[in-house]
Structures are given as structure tokens and as C-alpha cells.
Design an enzyme around this catalytic site. Structure first.
Site, PDB file in Angstrom:
ATOM      1  N   HIS A  39       0.842  -1.206   0.000  1.00 29.35           N
ATOM      2  CA  HIS A  39       0.000   0.000   0.000  1.00 29.35           C
ATOM      3  C   HIS A  39       0.876   1.254   0.000  1.00 29.35           C
ATOM      4  O   HIS A  39       0.585   2.217  -0.707  1.00 29.35           O
ATOM      5  CB  HIS A  39      -0.876   0.051   1.258  1.00 29.35           C
ATOM      6  CG  HIS A  39      -1.848  -1.078   1.393  1.00 29.35           C
ATOM      7  ND1 HIS A  39      -1.727  -2.057   2.334  1.00 29.35           N
ATOM      8  CD2 HIS A  39      -2.980  -1.363   0.698  1.00 29.35           C
ATOM      9  CE1 HIS A  39      -2.738  -2.902   2.240  1.00 29.35           C
ATOM     10  NE2 HIS A  39      -3.510  -2.514   1.248  1.00 29.35           N
ATOM     11  N   ASP A 152      -4.013  -8.017  -7.033  1.00 32.96           N
ATOM     12  CA  ASP A 152      -5.436  -8.255  -7.298  1.00 32.96           C
ATOM     13  C   ASP A 152      -5.699  -7.944  -8.770  1.00 32.96           C
ATOM     14  O   ASP A 152      -6.421  -6.991  -9.100  1.00 32.96           O
ATOM     15  CB  ASP A 152      -6.290  -7.376  -6.388  1.00 32.96           C
ATOM     16  CG  ASP A 152      -6.036  -7.675  -4.917  1.00 32.96           C
ATOM     17  OD1 ASP A 152      -6.149  -8.848  -4.534  1.00 32.96           O
ATOM     18  OD2 ASP A 152      -5.697  -6.748  -4.171  1.00 32.96           O
ATOM     19  N   SER A 187       0.428  -8.945   1.603  1.00 30.54           N
ATOM     20  CA  SER A 187      -1.024  -8.952   1.749  1.00 30.54           C
ATOM     21  C   SER A 187      -1.351  -8.765   3.225  1.00 30.54           C
ATOM     22  O   SER A 187      -0.630  -9.290   4.092  1.00 30.54           O
ATOM     23  CB  SER A 187      -1.586 -10.296   1.278  1.00 30.54           C
ATOM     24  OG  SER A 187      -2.902 -10.459   1.753  1.00 30.54           O
TER      25      SER A 187
HETATM   26  O1  PAF Z   1      -8.303  -3.993  -2.885  1.00 30.65           O
HETATM   27  C1  PAF Z   1      -8.924  -3.619  -1.865  1.00 30.65           C
HETATM   28  O2  PAF Z   1      -8.353  -3.403  -0.802  1.00 30.65           O
HETATM   29  C2  PAF Z   1     -10.430  -3.448  -1.938  1.00 30.65           C
HETATM   30  O3  PAF Z   1     -11.015  -4.403  -2.752  1.00 30.65           O
HETATM   31  C3  PAF Z   1     -10.854  -2.028  -2.365  1.00 30.65           C
HETATM   32  C4  PAF Z   1     -10.420  -1.714  -3.782  1.00 30.65           C
HETATM   33  C5  PAF Z   1     -10.264  -1.007  -1.403  1.00 30.65           C
HETATM   34  C6  PAF Z   1     -12.380  -1.916  -2.303  1.00 30.65           C
HETATM   35  O4  PAF Z   1     -12.862  -2.148  -1.019  1.00 30.65           O
END
Ligand code: PAF
Length: 290
Positions: A39, A152, A187
Site C-alpha cells: 500500500h 489483485d 497482503s
Molecule cells: O483492494 C482492496 O483493498 C479493496 O477491494 C478495495 C479496492 C479497497 C475496495 O474495497
């Protein structure tokens, strides 16, 4: 960085920033929190490419099935605040469920075709939940660009299609998967793994590495590659395969079962895996091109 919990306040803060920064762009990183280096890399990229970076942390109940991990999904608001700020977020949006869904949502955003395989097949309704909340977030933030991790990959393909079909004025920026030193994709769910499961979880990365090598072999077909992936995962005794697939990218359709080297140059594929260790389900993928 400012922490905001209400939709009205977030809209006002972004509008105010846009007024004070004519021509400036807003980057958006939607997350479900428990932020890790994957992230942080999305936030850093958004911050490098935009004047204002908005990060959302919202564990969206709509995308979890009845027997999934919504309740036990890991949460750490204070650490998320620190990580988002250190990575360059200007606004951190952390709404309560009642703020996002003041009454049960009667509307769902459904993307047909791309969602009935891979995670869509294993998690019915999951992508309706994702697309519904991402649509809401796009309407709230109205970003110029939104950043999503390719771990993802199906989510990226589905959201790109949704944005194109529904003319959302946002550019989707797919970003490379960030990995642990042994190759395991980062993750939030990795914290569920026991020590032994964590050791064996590297099988996902190793299987995809093997798949990439085999993909280049003369005469290799999608069916043979898929079988080799299934066999490779079985080397990890604690691993239970949910799916191991080879599909076209980004349409996510089964390719003709002819050798890859007989397919048109430029054809793209995804080798994708979902593997369970106990109750923990991990996914990973690799994009392959001819
Ligand atoms: O990838 C994620 O963390 C979630 O699917 C998202 C895109 C924030 C939607 O809740």
C-alpha cells in the site's frame, strides 16, 4: 495529513484544495487498511504524480461473503495513520460503515463476464461489492487517477472495465506487486499464517516463476501449463488449491488450447492462483505475453 471520517467533510476538503491549486491533480488510493509496504508504494507513487493524495481505509462489508473474514479482517487505525502519512497522503478518509451505508444499499454495480471466473467464482458477489464501493468512493473523491496493486489483477481488470463502461473520469494506474524477500506477495492476510504456513506460502511465487519459464517452452499449451501449476502447488503439503488458471488478459477468457507459440504475437495472458493455508486464502498472479 488530515484524518477525515465524514463524506461531506472529505468533499469540502478536496474542493477547497482544488480551489487553491488550479490545475492540480488528485490521486486516490482506496484500501481496506492494515497498510503494508505494498500500500505504501501505491501511496508514494500517487504522491509523486499528484498534488494531493487521498487514501481511504474502509473494510467494505459488501465484498465479504457470509462465511468470510469480515469480522476478523485485521485492523490497526493508528498504524495506518502513520503509514499513510509517512508515504505522502494529504487526506486520510476512514469512514464508519454507517457513513458509507447509512441504510442497506439497494444498488449494486455488476460487471458481467469478467467476474464469473477466478476469485469471482470462488467468492460469489465479491466483485459486486468491490465495484459498488469503488463507484461510491470515486463519486465521493472524484480523483484524476486511482492506484491499484496488480496482486489483485482481476480487480484491476474489472475496475478498468467498469471505468470504461460507465465513463468514470478517472485514470486507473495498475502498480507492480510488492513482495517479501522470499517472493511472497505482500497482503494484509499474511498475518493469519502460522510459522509453517508462512514458510510454505512461498509456493505461490515459485509456481508462478515455474509457469513463466514453462510458458516460454516450445509447444507449451494453456492446458499443460495449468496442469503443471496444479502439480507444483501440491509440493507444499499444507497448500490447498482453490484455483490455478491460465486466462487471456485483460478479458479473462479461457484461451484456445493450442501452443502459445502458435498464438498471435502480442497475445497476453494471466497465470493466476488462489491457494488456501488452513482458513487463509492467498492469491497471486503473473502476466505473460507472447
Ligand atoms: O483492494 C482492496 O483493498 C479493496 O477491494 C478495495 C479496492 C479497497 C475496495 O474495497
Amino acid at each position: 495529513m488530515r484524518l477525515i471520517e465524514s463524506i461531506a467533510e472529505l468533499r469540502a476538503a478536496i474542493a477547497d484544495w482544488r480551489r487553491r491549486n488550479p490545475g492540480g491533480t488528485v490521486g486516490f488510493v482506496p484500501t481496506m487498511g492494515y497498510l503494508h509496504e505494498g500500500h505504501a508504494s501505491l501511496i508514494r507513487r500517487a504522491a509523486a504524480e499528484n498534488g494531493l493524495t487521498v487514501v481511504s481505509v474502509f473494510v467494505n462489508p459488501l465484498q465479504f461473503g457470509p462465511n468470510e473474514d469480515f469480522e476478523r479482517y485485521p485492523r490497526d487505525a493508528e498504524r495506518d495513520r502513520q503509514t499513510a502519512e509517512a508515504a505522502g497522503a494529504g487526506l486520510l478518509f476512514m469512514p464508519a460503515v454507517s457513513e458509507m451505508y447509512p441504510r442497506p444499499a439497494a444498488t449494486r454495480v455488476t460487471i458481467a463476464g469478467l467476474t464469473d471466473r477466478l476469485c469471482g467464482a470462488s467468492r460469489p458477489g465479491h466483485f459486486d461489492g468491490v465495484c459498488t464501493v469503488v463507484s461510491k468512493l470515486f463519486n465521493i473523491v472524484m480523483p484524476d487517477a486511482a492506484y491499484f496493486g496488480l496482486k489483485d489483477a482481476q480487480q484491476v481488470a474489472v475496475i478498468e472495465r467498469m471505468v470504461s463502461d460507465l465513463n468514470f473520469p478517472v485514470r486507473i494506474v495498475p502498480c507492480e506487486t510488492v513482495r517479501e524477500p522470499d517472493g511472497l506477495a505482500m497482503s494484509s492476510r499474511n498475518v493469519y499464517l502460522s510459522e509453517e504456513e508462512r514458510r510454505q506460502a512461498v509456493i505461490l511465487f515459485e509456481t508462478l516463476k515455474m509457469a513463466e519459464e514453462k510458458f516460454a517452452e516450445p509447444g507449451m499449451t494453456p492446458g499443460a501449463l495449468k496442469a503443471a501449476m496444479h502439480a507444483h502447488i501440491r509440493r507444499a503439503p499444507l497448500a490447498e488449491t482453490d484455483y490455478a488458471e491460465v486466462l487471456t488478459w485483460p478479458d479473462l477468457q479461457p484461451p484456445a488450447d493450442i501452443p502459445f507459440d502458435e498464438m498471435p504475437r502480442g497475445s497476453r495472458f494471466i497465470a493466476a492462483l488462489a491457494v488456501k493455508f488452513g482458513r487463509t486464502r492467498l492469491i497471486d498472479n503473473r502476466l505473460l505475453s507472447r
